[in-house]
Design an enzyme around this catalytic site. Structure first.
Site, PDB file in Angstrom:
ATOM      1  N   ALA A  92       0.843  -1.191   0.000  1.00 53.68           N
ATOM      2  CA  ALA A  92       0.000   0.000   0.000  1.00 53.68           C
ATOM      3  C   ALA A  92       0.880   1.244   0.000  1.00 53.68           C
ATOM      4  O   ALA A  92       2.079   1.167  -0.261  1.00 53.68           O
ATOM      5  CB  ALA A  92      -0.931  -0.037   1.209  1.00 53.68           C
ATOM      6  N   TYR A 147       1.756   1.866   8.226  1.00 56.09           N
ATOM      7  CA  TYR A 147       1.389   1.986   6.821  1.00 56.09           C
ATOM      8  C   TYR A 147       2.051   0.869   6.024  1.00 56.09           C
ATOM      9  O   TYR A 147       3.065   0.316   6.429  1.00 56.09           O
ATOM     10  CB  TYR A 147       1.688   3.367   6.248  1.00 56.09           C
ATOM     11  CG  TYR A 147       3.108   3.876   6.296  1.00 56.09           C
ATOM     12  CD1 TYR A 147       4.088   3.394   5.442  1.00 56.09           C
ATOM     13  CD2 TYR A 147       3.461   4.904   7.176  1.00 56.09           C
ATOM     14  CE1 TYR A 147       5.371   3.899   5.451  1.00 56.09           C
ATOM     15  CE2 TYR A 147       4.745   5.422   7.196  1.00 56.09           C
ATOM     16  CZ  TYR A 147       5.702   4.915   6.337  1.00 56.09           C
ATOM     17  OH  TYR A 147       6.973   5.414   6.357  1.00 56.09           O
ATOM     18  N   CYS A 148       1.429   0.513   4.896  1.00 56.48           N
ATOM     19  CA  CYS A 148       1.852  -0.614   4.063  1.00 56.48           C
ATOM     20  C   CYS A 148       2.049  -1.868   4.912  1.00 56.48           C
ATOM     21  O   CYS A 148       3.120  -2.463   4.925  1.00 56.48           O
ATOM     22  CB  CYS A 148       3.130  -0.267   3.297  1.00 56.48           C
ATOM     23  SG  CYS A 148       3.463  -1.392   1.909  1.00 56.48           S
ATOM     24  N   PRO A 149       1.001  -2.293   5.641  1.00 54.84           N
ATOM     25  CA  PRO A 149       1.155  -3.416   6.567  1.00 54.84           C
ATOM     26  C   PRO A 149       1.298  -4.749   5.855  1.00 54.84           C
ATOM     27  O   PRO A 149       0.803  -4.939   4.742  1.00 54.84           O
ATOM     28  CB  PRO A 149      -0.149  -3.368   7.377  1.00 54.84           C
ATOM     29  CG  PRO A 149      -1.140  -2.784   6.415  1.00 54.84           C
ATOM     30  CD  PRO A 149      -0.375  -1.773   5.615  1.00 54.84           C
ATOM     31  N   LYS A 160       7.475  -0.232  13.576  1.00 52.95           N
ATOM     32  CA  LYS A 160       7.906  -0.628  12.233  1.00 52.95           C
ATOM     33  C   LYS A 160       8.853   0.399  11.617  1.00 52.95           C
ATOM     34  O   LYS A 160       8.612   1.601  11.695  1.00 52.95           O
ATOM     35  CB  LYS A 160       6.671  -0.794  11.336  1.00 52.95           C
ATOM     36  CG  LYS A 160       6.985  -1.127   9.882  1.00 52.95           C
ATOM     37  CD  LYS A 160       5.710  -1.366   9.095  1.00 52.95           C
ATOM     38  CE  LYS A 160       5.978  -1.560   7.618  1.00 52.95           C
ATOM     39  NZ  LYS A 160       4.763  -1.900   6.847  1.00 52.95           N
TER      40      LYS A 160
END
Length: 271
Positions: A92, A147-149, A160
């Site tokens: 993502a 974000y962008c998991p 992260k």
């Protein structure tokens, strides 16, 4: 095969360091490089590790592009000076700048015998190896609110700093990672959350990641390291110690093919 942690890297591989040259001409340029070089690797060229940075961009995923107000959210980013592109790998939205170091590992898979988890594990070990001496204990596993998991989020003490995605071709894989090396992880996450606040207006729950800025941090914040240049130096140092490494300069790449691939990627995915 050369051993890297518990994962095997090819005995011979090429390394291209895009962080040492001028800024990239287009945010899709490194993705075009990966696409073209994956074809070459699938045809028998040595595997390639590609490292690069970009001054200011937001790279979004295919699902992000299909959100109800994605066009408006992308235009807002462009007004702020971001380049915006849709990538051809999974994942993502991810903000990029000089403090985010991007890595790609391009591996052959002519018989389609390599499991995708093996691909991800190679990238995890490369990043861990590049952080040797930092004292950091790097964990792999999804971090809620990042974000962008994904299952292969990399974190330190529950926050992260790296995400990993994959692009498959017929005879090769591209494993791509972004490493938030310096600056504020929370500030970047806030901008991603703002992107979704606009892009996802009217979307159903579950159609986009729910970003919690406190879930993100940079290596600089987590380890007190020197930031992007220090991490890139760690990558160079670690790879130089591996047997069979050959350095490739960007000038040796098939530039015309790469330039032709950029509009093809944009037309195929940004719609």
């Amino acid at each position: 095969m050369g051993k890297m942690g518990s994962v095997l890297l090819p005995r011979e591989f090429e390394f291209m360091d895009g962080t040492e040259g001028p800024s990239l001409p287009d945010i899709l340029y490194p993705f075009a490089v990966d696409e073209i070089m994956a074809r070459r690797v699938g045809e028998g060229r040595r595997p390639l590790i590609h490292m690069w940075t970009h001054p200011r961009a937001m790279v979004i995923g295919l699902r992000d592009r299909r959100l109800p107000s994605a066009e408006k959210a992308m235009e807002d980013l462009r007004k702020e000076g971001y380049e915006v592109a849709v990538r051809n790998s999974g994942g993502a939205a991810v903000p990029l700048d000089e403090g985010v170091v991007n890595l790609s590992i391009i591996l052959p898979n002519p018989e389609r015998t390599m499991d995708f988890r093996q691909d991800f594990d190679v990238m995890v070990e490369l990043i861990r190896g590049s952080l040797l001496g930092s004292g950091a204990s790097v964990e792999a596993g999804e971090i809620a609110g990042a974000y962008c998991p994904g299952d292969y989020d990399l974190s330190i003490r529950g926050r992260k700093f790296c995400g990993i995605a994959q692009r498959r071709q017929t005879k090769a894989y591209v494993i791509q990672a972004f490493v938030v090396a310096e600056g504020s992880g929370e500030r970047r996450a806030e901008r991603v959350r703002e992107f979704y606040r606009t892009a996802a207006e009217g979307a159903s729950d579950g159609a986009y990641p729910v970003v919690k800025p406190e879930s993100m941090a940079s290596l600089q914040e987590l380890t007190g390291s020197g930031g992007g240049q220090a991490f890139a130096a760690g990558v160079r140092r670690f790879l130089s110690a591996q047997p069979g490494m050959k350095k490739v300069v960007p000038g040796e790449l098939p530039k015309e093919e790469i330039r032709a691939m950029i509009p093809a990627l944009r037309a195929r995915y940004d719609r």
